[in-house]
Motif scaffolding. Structure first.
Motif, short mmCIF file in Angstrom:
data_model
loop_
_atom_site.label_atom_id
_atom_site.label_comp_id
_atom_site.label_asym_id
_atom_site.label_seq_id
_atom_site.Cartn_x
_atom_site.Cartn_y
_atom_site.Cartn_z
N GLN A 1 0.80 -1.22 0.00
CA GLN A 1 0.00 0.00 0.00
C GLN A 1 0.83 1.26 0.00
OE1 GLN A 1 -3.03 -1.17 -0.04
NE2 GLN A 1 -3.68 -1.91 1.96
N TYR B 1 1.91 3.47 -1.82
CA TYR B 1 1.46 4.71 -2.46
C TYR B 1 0.54 5.51 -1.56
CZ TYR B 1 -0.70 7.92 -5.74
OH TYR B 1 -1.16 9.05 -6.36
N GLU B 2 -0.41 4.85 -0.97
CA GLU B 2 -1.35 5.59 -0.12
C GLU B 2 -0.70 5.99 1.20
OE1 GLU B 2 -4.21 7.54 -1.04
OE2 GLU B 2 -4.30 5.70 -2.21
N LEU B 3 0.14 5.12 1.72
CA LEU B 3 0.81 5.43 2.99
C LEU B 3 1.67 6.68 2.88
CD1 LEU B 3 2.07 1.92 4.23
CD2 LEU B 3 0.02 3.17 4.92
N ARG C 1 1.44 8.99 0.45
CA ARG C 1 0.80 10.05 -0.32
C ARG C 1 1.07 11.42 0.31
NH1 ARG C 1 -4.14 10.17 -4.28
NH2 ARG C 1 -3.20 11.94 -5.30
#
Lengths: 200, 200, 200, 200
Positions: C108, C110-112, C114
């Motif tokens: 994850q 990318y979201e972490l 962001r």
DNA sequence: CATGAATGAGATTTCATTCAT
DNA sequence: GATGAATGAAATCTCATTCAT
């Protein structure tokens, strides 16, 4: 070896001065000095066991020629005229500074080191010593009937010393974009003219 | 309330100045300011989101009356004499400083804040502005045939400004053990006499 | 020594990954990493001068074998069959992850990360690279008449990549209570059967 | 008033979602939410006494239509075909998301909130619920002889759910530069074709 | 119903300094 | 004669939260 050790210490001191000059007192860290010299931080501490010892050495360096310049000026005052002595005194500093602008960062040493007692004291001594030197040269000039005697020696010394300091600051602030030497010597000449007896 | 917030900010600024004055620039931490004001550190940051903003406010405070003093001096130069204008200008500062010696710590602002670009720039501006003010007053005095016209206005301004700065420094270094006002005004009078046309 | 320094950096990175895995991204503080390694916080900063550099290294670690796995898969596609290549590709990841479940926290990334631009960008690159790798393997399989050619390569790649990601997430959420490897490989086999030409 | 209070709470939640979406989870502070809404921080706390309550509400918002969509899909499965039901289920989400891309930031909720037990648990529940919903729809389709029966329902559900998640992630990473709805529906159609009994 | 004022705890980061080798 | 490794202390700054009004 003694010599190389002295040499290394000097380099550290010169680097510290460059840093104060370029980026301000707050930029001087042992890390940055080490980086500039390509040394490790711990090596710095072999030469100066406390960071403040570096600054003390910086102040010594700043005042290195003070005694010499004063002594030579005094001799000038005896051999030639006391006016020449004053001019020589000022010229010694501004010639030196013109070739080593970084060192002028220390004109403000007292405020930079305020609160760090050993350094504050040393900076104060240098300031007062120089003032006393100028005062002594002016006293001699007054005794020799060169400078007006009806004005307090102290005040005259304050003026000359202030002009010296003030022009150094302006030089720094204006990014060294004029000749400190010419400007200062010109100013001191005018000042001397104004406070000397008219020769007519 | 607006007022109380402004008041709090002012207190922070005054405390910062006191700290620079008492223990030097390096002693000014948000923690120490908070301690002195009996506040928490985070509260300080509610009023100034960056520490440097405090210093910026310090510089504003330092130059708070600059425009007023200059404007009033100009008026004096028109209404009464241009000599009085210069004297008034100097007296305004030294009277103020005599009652608020701490503020003189900032005479050196440029060197203290060197390398912190916003602060360095502001300090520089203040320095050059003041110098320009003095120069303008002297120019007027020269135009009015009060001060000698054969000497460069710039150099005369440098002298006066330097004397002002130089005496402030000496005052600080000598621990405020003389009257800045008397000494400075006396010196400026002598200087004016020396560089004015003889009235005989 | 070089080696020991690299080793220390690796330990910091591994600890950071463990923390993300165990307690979430917001639990990763330099203090906690230091505590786990029995070091002081300042020591951490000798190895990584910014905390984000640790996360950057975490992302490097996360994608460490990406090129190798892709290259080897390509070779497999040439030497043996393109179907084997795809299976090998997936198996490489899930075998590795099965033995190092913590690393799946970064699926994850990318979201972490962001909003932290360097990290966001790196995470994005890894994601898109892996997707491109899968697409290339599928393209080869289509060319070799193994996978149906009437379906867009991109969509097929999206499916496979999604299955990989989706099963990793499920594995995490279900507390690793099944075999990621078996489940994934089984699923991929079924998927391949469904999208390959019938061999009858 | 009740209504306005609910309205304000909703605004806070929406703002939190926007922030997660735009600048990442670490950028969501009560201060920033307040700033965006033109409110004071303390006002935020009138509506949500703990920051995590905001995130809980965010998760509720994220899963707001889950039951409805599932219920309606079930009805579709009875009234029309079970294939339509699955397509309707997927289309409901992707249509919604296409008009509200920000909400997709929460697809990763589990990892974002890892370590904050109430949030982690809620995120997990949502994930597993959705997976179970899909599985149920597929089970019905298998029962109805629409989807192949020789493949484990669970695995088929994993595939569909993964495709949904995977395409959302890709959509985000690719900056929403394709139509999530078209892409997803197209893919699901292909998937259904591949795993349905041939109608010939 | 909303806010201003305040804060303790904690995060990242810098720094001077020590020590073993 | 020099360095790598390590660190405690402190500095700046952020954050969630409380409370009185």
């Amino acid at each position: 070896m003694e010599l190389s050790s002295v040499h290394k210490k000097a380099n550290i001191v010169l680097t510290a001065i460059d840093l104060i000059h370029e980026f301000g007192i707050h930029s001087v860290s042992t890390k940055e000095i080490a980086r500039r010299l390509g040394l490790s931080e711990s090596t710095i501490f072999k030469y100066f066991s406390k960071k403040n010892h570096i600054f003390l050495a910086v102040l010594e360096h700043f005042s290195l020629y003070d005694q010499d310049i004063f002594r030579t000026s005094l001799e000038k005052a005896k051999k030639s005229t006391s006016r020449e002595a004053i001019l020589f005194y000022m010229d010694s500093y501004v010639s030196y500074y013109e070739n080593y602008p970084q060192i002028t960062a220390l004109i403000q040493a007292y405020e930079l080191f305020r609160g760090i007692s050993e350094l504050e004291t040393r900076a104060k001594d240098i300031f007062l010593n120089r003032l006393a030197h100028i005062q002594e040269l002016i006293r001699i000039a007054q005794e020799a009937n060169v400078i007006k005697q009806d004005i307090s020696t102290e005040i005259l010394a304050d003026m000359v010393h202030s002009i010296f300091i003030g022009l150094c600051l302006k030089w720094r602030i204006k990014n060294f974009n004029f000749s400190l030497r010419k400007e200062t010597m010109h100013t001191i000449h005018l000042w001397l003219d104004a406070f000397s007896y008219k020769k007519d």
